[in-house]
Motif scaffolding. Structure first.
Motif, PDB file in Angstrom:
ATOM      1  N   VAL A 156      23.511  -2.039 -25.812  1.00 43.44           N
ATOM      2  CA  VAL A 156      23.909  -3.432 -26.060  1.00 43.44           C
ATOM      3  C   VAL A 156      22.701  -4.352 -25.910  1.00 43.44           C
ATOM      4  O   VAL A 156      22.425  -5.183 -26.784  1.00 43.44           O
ATOM      5  CB  VAL A 156      25.027  -3.864 -25.086  1.00 43.44           C
ATOM      6  CG1 VAL A 156      25.314  -5.355 -25.245  1.00 43.44           C
ATOM      7  CG2 VAL A 156      26.287  -3.060 -25.334  1.00 43.44           C
ATOM      8  N   LEU A 157      21.968  -4.235 -24.805  1.00 46.96           N
ATOM      9  CA  LEU A 157      20.851  -5.130 -24.545  1.00 46.96           C
ATOM     10  C   LEU A 157      19.726  -4.971 -25.561  1.00 46.96           C
ATOM     11  O   LEU A 157      18.993  -5.931 -25.837  1.00 46.96           O
ATOM     12  CB  LEU A 157      20.323  -4.904 -23.127  1.00 46.96           C
ATOM     13  CG  LEU A 157      21.284  -5.234 -21.982  1.00 46.96           C
ATOM     14  CD1 LEU A 157      20.609  -4.992 -20.633  1.00 46.96           C
ATOM     15  CD2 LEU A 157      21.785  -6.668 -22.077  1.00 46.96           C
ATOM     16  N   GLU A 158      19.593  -3.787 -26.126  1.00 48.91           N
ATOM     17  CA  GLU A 158      18.563  -3.575 -27.136  1.00 48.91           C
ATOM     18  C   GLU A 158      18.806  -4.418 -28.380  1.00 48.91           C
ATOM     19  O   GLU A 158      17.876  -4.682 -29.155  1.00 48.91           O
ATOM     20  CB  GLU A 158      18.465  -2.096 -27.499  1.00 48.91           C
ATOM     21  CG  GLU A 158      17.786  -1.252 -26.419  1.00 48.91           C
ATOM     22  CD  GLU A 158      17.728   0.225 -26.758  1.00 48.91           C
ATOM     23  OE1 GLU A 158      18.416   0.637 -27.720  1.00 48.91           O
ATOM     24  OE2 GLU A 158      16.995   0.958 -26.065  1.00 48.91           O
ATOM     25  N   LYS A 164      12.532  -2.654 -28.738  1.00 46.03           N
ATOM     26  CA  LYS A 164      13.508  -2.092 -27.798  1.00 46.03           C
ATOM     27  C   LYS A 164      12.880  -1.672 -26.468  1.00 46.03           C
ATOM     28  O   LYS A 164      13.562  -1.609 -25.437  1.00 46.03           O
ATOM     29  CB  LYS A 164      14.210  -0.876 -28.427  1.00 46.03           C
ATOM     30  CG  LYS A 164      14.735  -1.105 -29.841  1.00 46.03           C
ATOM     31  CD  LYS A 164      15.628  -2.326 -29.946  1.00 46.03           C
ATOM     32  CE  LYS A 164      16.115  -2.528 -31.368  1.00 46.03           C
ATOM     33  NZ  LYS A 164      16.812  -3.824 -31.540  1.00 46.03           N
ATOM     34  N   ILE A 165      11.581  -1.412 -26.487  1.00 49.07           N
ATOM     35  CA  ILE A 165      10.903  -0.976 -25.265  1.00 49.07           C
ATOM     36  C   ILE A 165      10.955  -2.050 -24.175  1.00 49.07           C
ATOM     37  O   ILE A 165      10.754  -1.772 -22.989  1.00 49.07           O
ATOM     38  CB  ILE A 165       9.429  -0.598 -25.589  1.00 49.07           C
ATOM     39  CG1 ILE A 165       8.817   0.187 -24.434  1.00 49.07           C
ATOM     40  CG2 ILE A 165       8.605  -1.838 -25.910  1.00 49.07           C
ATOM     41  CD1 ILE A 165       7.446   0.758 -24.742  1.00 49.07           C
ATOM     42  N   LEU A 166      11.240  -3.288 -24.574  1.00 53.31           N
ATOM     43  CA  LEU A 166      11.312  -4.376 -23.599  1.00 53.31           C
ATOM     44  C   LEU A 166      12.517  -4.257 -22.671  1.00 53.31           C
ATOM     45  O   LEU A 166      12.557  -4.883 -21.612  1.00 53.31           O
ATOM     46  CB  LEU A 166      11.368  -5.726 -24.322  1.00 53.31           C
ATOM     47  CG  LEU A 166      10.096  -6.131 -25.079  1.00 53.31           C
ATOM     48  CD1 LEU A 166      10.334  -7.420 -25.852  1.00 53.31           C
ATOM     49  CD2 LEU A 166       8.923  -6.298 -24.125  1.00 53.31           C
ATOM     50  N   ILE A 167      13.504  -3.465 -23.057  1.00 49.22           N
ATOM     51  CA  ILE A 167      14.702  -3.295 -22.232  1.00 49.22           C
ATOM     52  C   ILE A 167      14.475  -2.135 -21.274  1.00 49.22           C
ATOM     53  O   ILE A 167      14.615  -0.966 -21.637  1.00 49.22           O
ATOM     54  CB  ILE A 167      15.956  -3.048 -23.091  1.00 49.22           C
ATOM     55  CG1 ILE A 167      16.121  -4.180 -24.112  1.00 49.22           C
ATOM     56  CG2 ILE A 167      17.188  -2.930 -22.202  1.00 49.22           C
ATOM     57  CD1 ILE A 167      16.244  -5.564 -23.496  1.00 49.22           C
ATOM     58  N   GLY A 168      14.092  -2.458 -20.051  1.00 50.71           N
ATOM     59  CA  GLY A 168      13.805  -1.438 -19.056  1.00 50.71           C
ATOM     60  C   GLY A 168      14.998  -1.099 -18.189  1.00 50.71           C
ATOM     61  O   GLY A 168      16.054  -1.746 -18.265  1.00 50.71           O
ATOM     62  N   ARG A 169      14.829  -0.104 -17.354  1.00 55.18           N
ATOM     63  CA  ARG A 169      15.910   0.364 -16.479  1.00 55.18           C
ATOM     64  C   ARG A 169      16.388  -0.736 -15.543  1.00 55.18           C
ATOM     65  O   ARG A 169      17.592  -0.897 -15.336  1.00 55.18           O
ATOM     66  CB  ARG A 169      15.424   1.578 -15.681  1.00 55.18           C
ATOM     67  CG  ARG A 169      16.468   2.132 -14.697  1.00 55.18           C
ATOM     68  CD  ARG A 169      15.949   3.397 -14.025  1.00 55.18           C
ATOM     69  NE  ARG A 169      14.696   3.149 -13.331  1.00 55.18           N
ATOM     70  CZ  ARG A 169      14.605   2.638 -12.106  1.00 55.18           C
ATOM     71  NH1 ARG A 169      15.712   2.319 -11.433  1.00 55.18           N
ATOM     72  NH2 ARG A 169      13.426   2.454 -11.528  1.00 55.18           N
TER      73      ARG A 169
END
Length: 276
Positions: A156-158, A164-169
């Motif tokens: 969802v956050l992607e 997309k790499i900006l969405i981390g754990r």
């Protein structure tokens, strides 16, 4: 005093029936800038924005009701109702006139506030704002509320970003942790139902640009998957519009340096033209 992240500490202010979490930064001769985050966001949505714009002016970020550390009570949950809360907050803080910067839902709230109380708005800086067109990605809204495990929430956050790499754990874990607080999902559902009718926005506020003379700037990521960048087209010539390549729905994070430079220049120009 700064907290461990180098940002000023959050404090709380009662505004009518609402207990709001607020973070202040900066000081100076410039008019204060008030940051209004988007749906499901918080003060932390501005972590690359607030301090960067706080040279020479006070910059105020806060959590909308139903978000972050503010109260879960959201009232009507409409753009106008939230605008009224923000207006009341400004009065309580003895800020008669401020620059408004809003992202997504927060952009719609800023537009509504400009319509409700144009005397309080020195300028409008709108990032991928709601209320400029009919369409909204309803699937994203409901999936954002209902996702209940890290894999689902990451997907969802992607949708929010081009890279997309900006969405981390940690981002995924933080959102899930917030959603698991009793009452949060219900509050978010209430806001969605108040502001949207399925995949359509309930309010269109483009007329604010023609019924007021408030200086306005719109910034949109070309790859926005939540609110189409096409909503930024066809605005009156006096509205400065920037379409940013390589950015999605959150250009203040994806293109932080460029967005901050645009905002800084715009605020200085708006103040100069107003003789402030």
């Amino acid at each position: 005093m700064p907290d461990v992240a180098g940002h000023p500490e959050i404090y709380f202010r009662q505004v009518g029936d609402y207990d709001l979490a607020i973070r202040d930064a900066g000081a100076g001769e410039g008019l204060p800038l008030v940051l209004i985050h988007g749906f499901g966001g918080s003060i932390n949505s501005w972590f690359l924005t607030q301090n960067a714009l706080a040279a020479g002016r006070r910059v105020i970020a806060f959590d909308l009701p139903g978000h972050g550390s503010s109260c879960l009570h959201v009232g009507e949950g409409t753009l106008r109702a939230f605008a009224s809360i923000v207006s009341h907050m400004l009065t309580e803080m003895e800020l008669p006139r401020v620059h408004l910067m809003g992202h997504s839902l927060g952009g719609g709230i800023a537009l509504s506030l400009a319509q409700l109380r144009p005397d309080q708005a020195a300028s409008l800086s709108l990032i991928a704002p709601a209320a400029l067109g009919a369409e909204v990605n309803a699937e994203f809204l409901y999936n954002f509320i209902e996702a209940d495990d890290p894999a689902a929430m990451r997907l969802v956050l992607e949708k929010l970003v081009a890279a997309k790499i900006l969405i981390g754990r940690k981002a995924v874990e933080d959102v899930l942790s917030n959603h698991n607080v009793a009452g949060v999902r219900e509050a978010l559902h209430h806001i969605v139902n108040a502001c949207f009718d399925g995949s359509r926005q309930r309010q269109i506020l483009r007329s604010v640009f023609t019924t007021t003379d408030i200086p306005a700037q719109v910034i949109w990521g070309v790859e926005d998957a939540i609110l189409p960048a096409s909503h930024g087209q066809g605005l009156p010539p006096r509205v400065t519009v920037h379409f940013l390549e390589g950015a999605g729905h959150m250009p203040q994070l994806e293109k932080a340096a460029e967005v901050n430079a645009l905002i800084r220049s715009f605020l200085m120009r708006a103040e100069a033209e107003a003789g402030l």
